[in-house]
Design an enzyme around this catalytic site. Structure first.
Site, short mmCIF file in Angstrom:
data_model
loop_
_atom_site.label_atom_id
_atom_site.label_comp_id
_atom_site.label_asym_id
_atom_site.label_seq_id
_atom_site.Cartn_x
_atom_site.Cartn_y
_atom_site.Cartn_z
N HIS A 138 0.86 -1.18 0.00
CA HIS A 138 0.00 0.00 0.00
C HIS A 138 0.90 1.23 0.00
O HIS A 138 2.03 1.20 0.49
CB HIS A 138 -0.87 -0.04 1.26
CG HIS A 138 -1.95 0.98 1.33
ND1 HIS A 138 -1.72 2.30 1.66
CD2 HIS A 138 -3.29 0.87 1.14
CE1 HIS A 138 -2.87 2.95 1.68
NE2 HIS A 138 -3.84 2.11 1.35
N ASP A 215 2.91 -4.33 8.09
CA ASP A 215 1.67 -3.59 7.86
C ASP A 215 0.52 -4.57 8.08
O ASP A 215 0.25 -5.43 7.24
CB ASP A 215 1.66 -3.03 6.43
CG ASP A 215 0.35 -2.35 6.07
OD1 ASP A 215 -0.60 -2.38 6.88
OD2 ASP A 215 0.26 -1.81 4.95
N GLN A 218 -4.70 -5.03 6.99
CA GLN A 218 -5.67 -6.00 6.48
C GLN A 218 -5.67 -7.30 7.27
O GLN A 218 -6.65 -8.05 7.22
CB GLN A 218 -5.37 -6.30 5.01
CG GLN A 218 -5.53 -5.11 4.08
CD GLN A 218 -6.96 -4.58 4.04
OE1 GLN A 218 -7.92 -5.31 4.24
NE2 GLN A 218 -7.10 -3.29 3.78
N LYS A 241 -10.87 -0.51 10.36
CA LYS A 241 -10.99 -1.71 9.53
C LYS A 241 -11.38 -2.94 10.35
O LYS A 241 -11.62 -4.00 9.78
CB LYS A 241 -9.68 -1.97 8.78
CG LYS A 241 -9.31 -0.89 7.77
CD LYS A 241 -8.01 -1.23 7.04
CE LYS A 241 -7.51 -0.08 6.19
NZ LYS A 241 -8.35 0.15 5.02
N CYS A 381 -4.79 2.51 -3.75
CA CYS A 381 -3.57 3.02 -3.11
C CYS A 381 -2.42 2.03 -3.24
O CYS A 381 -1.63 1.82 -2.31
CB CYS A 381 -3.82 3.34 -1.64
SG CYS A 381 -5.03 4.64 -1.38
#
Length: 424
Positions: A138, A215, A218, A241, A381
């Protein structure tokens, strides 16, 4: 522990598992209509919907005990402080951090990554040092490192993505032989859904002398995460999220690393003493939380964590695996449709696709107008990843605890309508 039951659409089953239909009753927005049709929300990878418990916790805070934290000696300030710090403990336990002081509240994943890039990166990255990223990142896990490289003269190298949408681990091992200082990678791709083998990748990075930033934007909302088992150095994720409010993110870091890092921002709450020409810093985690924090957002995130823990993260992943498998099977029946990324068993609840020559933005508009289906369209993104596959944009459907197979069927019907409109 409550789990998600796929065998019935009614109330809680005799096993204690909750049906998806029952879970959906906790999400008020799922009762609304758009363009005269029931909302079918398939954009949870961008931002999830919120259960009533989170909404009510936010409302209760503002109605009954709103006050600034850590400073007031009166009752409602103490109540707000206690609620916020309890939320920090909940988040720490959710990811199995050793101590709650390793949980830094930020605004989002992007700010968490930037904090590491400016604070740790500014103190530890120098000219010629290597930072390893991947082609599937991302923008939030690309741009901060680009800026750091520009400031310091460090260099960036990238793990390629294979045609099947997975990381080229042979090239990764070659990059590790160059002695990087940092590996910064996504746990799960927001475009391809690919779940990367991060535990193996972290171990190899550490053997090569590199730290690892993960990261988790997700992955944390959808997978069972144990930072001690992963042995990750930094983990970044966002509340919005994972059923929580917007405006709250998390940076987890190993204690020794966080203690050695200089502050990211200056202001109230991150100081111990202030004189006209110099200051000393507060303890963790407050050293990195300058100014009035996102109090109610943190409290809401704590309630979201409670909700997910009650469902059980293994059950959450199983449900999404079932929905994703079904969706990929159904999408594969459509002519001219191309799915990007690995097979269902290697991905989370994210599917990016194109349908013939129909532009993804047109596709998303038709689905919204004709079927009440909300999907994402664009580069997500992740422009370098789009370029890797020769694309300018894709359509993306993404799923969560409240997604029904019937909603996938409505998506398929909407896509067939689009094919009719464009006569493909």
């Amino acid at each position: 522990m409550t789990t998600i039951d796929h065998t019935s659409a009614g109330a809680v089953s005799s096993s204690g598992a909750r049906s998806v239909e029952d879970i959906r009753n906790d999400f008020p927005i799922l009762t609304r209509q758009v363009h005269g049709k029931p909302l079918v929300f398939l954009d949870s990878a961008a931002s999830s919907q919120k259960p009533s418990s989170v909404i009510e916790a936010i409302d209760t805070y503002y109605r009954t005990y709103h006050a600034n934290v850590h400073r007031g000696v009166y009752q409602i300030s103490e109540e707000a402080t206690e609620a916020m710090e309890k939320a920090r403990v909940k988040v720490a336990r959710f990811i199995n951090a050793r101590q709650s002081k390793q949980v830094i509240f930020t605004r989002n994943t992007s700010e968490s990554i930037n904090l590491v890039a400016y604070s740790w990166g500014g103190a530890n990255i120098h000219a010629g040092d290597l930072i390893v990223l991947s082609e599937m990142e991302h923008h939030s896990n690309l741009v901060p490192w680009q800026l750091l490289a520009q400031r310091t003269g460090a260099r960036l190298e990238f793990i390629p993505v294979t045609d099947s949408g997975e990381l080229d681990l042979a090239t990764y091992e070659q990059l590790l032989q160059q002695g990087p200082k940092l590996v910064a990678i996504t746990h799960m791709s927001n475009v391809l859904g690919t779940i990367n083998p991060v535990q193996q990748m972290i171990a190899k990075a550490h053997a090569a002398g590199a730290l690892v930033l993960l990261d988790g934007a997700q992955s944390v909302p959808h997978l069972s995460i144990d930072v001690q088992e992963l042995d990750v150095d930094f983990l970044c994720f966002s509340g919005h999220k994972m059923l929580g409010p917007t405006g709250i993110g998390v940076l987890y870091g190993k204690k020794a690393l966080l203690e050695a890092m200089p502050p990211f921002m200056g202001g109230g709450d991150m100081i111990r003493t202030v004189k006209l020409r110099q200051s000393t810093w507060n303890d963790l985690p407050w050293k990195f939380e300058a100014g009035t924090p996102a109090i109610v957002e943190a409290i809401g995130l704590g309630v979201a964590v409670d909700y997910l823990k009650a469902l059980g993260m293994n059950a959450v992943q199983r449900h999404e695996q079932e929905i994703t498998t079904y969706a990929m099977e159904q999408l594969s029946t459509l002519p001219e449709l191309t799915i990007y990324g690995p097979e269902a068993s290697k991905r989370g609840g994210v599917i990016s696709f194109t349908l013939g020559d129909i532009h993804p933005h047109d596709l998303a508009s038709i689905l919204d107008q004709e079927a009440g289906v909300a999907i994402r369209a664009g580069h997500h993104c992740a422009q370098p990843l789009m370029e890797r596959f020769g694309l300018s944009a894709t359509a993306r459907a993404s799923f969560y605890v409240y997604t029904l197979k019937e909603e996938v069927d409505i998506l398929i019907q909407g896509l067939r309508k689009a094919l009719q409109i464009f006569s493909l």
